[in-house]
Design an enzyme around this catalytic site. Structure first.
Site, PDB file in Angstrom:
ATOM      1  N   HIS A 188      -3.513  -5.721   1.184  1.00  0.00           N
ATOM      2  CA  HIS A 188      -2.798  -5.925   2.447  1.00  0.00           C
ATOM      3  C   HIS A 188      -2.711  -7.400   2.831  1.00  0.00           C
ATOM      4  CE1 HIS A 188      -2.491  -1.724   3.969  1.00  0.00           C
ATOM      5  NE2 HIS A 188      -3.489  -1.529   3.128  1.00  0.00           N
ATOM      6  N   CYS A 214       0.840  -1.200   0.000  1.00  0.00           N
ATOM      7  CA  CYS A 214       0.000   0.000   0.000  1.00  0.00           C
ATOM      8  C   CYS A 214       0.880   1.257   0.000  1.00  0.00           C
ATOM      9  CB  CYS A 214      -0.970  -0.038   1.175  1.00  0.00           C
ATOM     10  SG  CYS A 214      -2.386   1.079   0.982  1.00  0.00           S
ATOM     11  N   GLU A 239      -0.914  -8.635   5.253  1.00  0.00           N
ATOM     12  CA  GLU A 239      -0.825  -8.752   6.709  1.00  0.00           C
ATOM     13  C   GLU A 239      -2.202  -8.752   7.369  1.00  0.00           C
ATOM     14  OE1 GLU A 239      -1.250  -4.369   6.121  1.00  0.00           O
ATOM     15  OE2 GLU A 239      -0.282  -6.021   5.043  1.00  0.00           O
TER      16      GLU A 239
END
Length: 225
Positions: A202, A85, A204
């Site tokens: 994302h 990002c 994570e």
């Protein structure tokens, strides 16, 4: 052996990345950008957020800090580098990957799950998948539209440097599946080495059981022993 998660003023996904990496067995450490990379750095994550408040352009100011020069040197030596990002925007601004990330076609911040098709499975970040596999990851960005000059586009296509494309759940790449208007539905791209990669979604946020999906684990595994 340390995976350095670089924190700038405005980073807000650094703790998420650290926790997800530790869950996967990595020795992750959040590193303040002014302190430089640890001597034992074996991987680097540039996490999401709003470094420098996204002044000028997203990632533009962070890309001109001394630690990014260190990251570029590490990347040239083959150390895995992953920009997510805002981290992807920083890497693009620093020239670690081709192209740029610009304002979404909708001109709005978008936060939603998307599907990605693995385009190149021969990288540290996609070795857990097969080409054509479909992942579901969340996005959260206002400047995620990938743009690249025609000559650079032809080069990354010919060199198999497109990592992911936005797609339908069945893997079909369509305009409707593109959340931000990215050129050729590109969601992730490689640098000069396959060990340098960026993506807007994302991983994570899809790597821990208590968060739901686990499709991002294989991407982060590219930074683990």
């Amino acid at each position: 052996m340390t995976v350095a998660v670089v924190r700038f003023g405005g980073s807000n996904c650094d703790r998420d990345a650290e926790r997800a990496l530790e869950h996967l067995g990595a020795d992750a450490e959040i590193v303040w950008y002014e302190d430089g990379l640890p001597a034992d750095t074996t991987g680097v994550v540039l996490p999401g957020g709003f470094s420098y408040g996204d002044y000028l352009r997203a990632g533009a100011m962070a890309a001109r800090t001394p630690i990014v020069n260190e990251i570029a040197e590490a990347a040239a030596d083959g150390v895995p580098v992953l920009g997510v990002c805002n981290g992807a925007q920083i890497c693009a601004e620093a020239g670690l990957v081709p192209g740029a990330f610009t304002v979404n076609e909708s001109a709005r911040f978008q936060c939603e799950p998307v599907h990605l098709r693995v385009e190149n499975a021969d990288t540290p970040f996609t070795r857990a998948y097969d080409e054509g596999d479909v992942l579901e990851l969340p996005i959260a960005h206002g400047e995620g539209r990938y743009e690249v000059r025609p000559d650079a586009r032809d080069r990354i296509e010919s060199e198999d440097r497109v990592l992911f494309r936005y797609c339908e759940p069945d893997g079909t790449v369509t305009e409707a599946a593109n959340p931000n208007g990215s050129r050729e539905n590109v969601a992730g791209v490689l640098g000069e080495r396959a060990s340098t990669a960026v993506l807007m979604p994302h991983p994570e946020r899809a790597a821990l059981p208590d968060l739901g999906g686990l499709d991002g684990q294989g991407i982060l595994a590219g930074l683990t022993p």
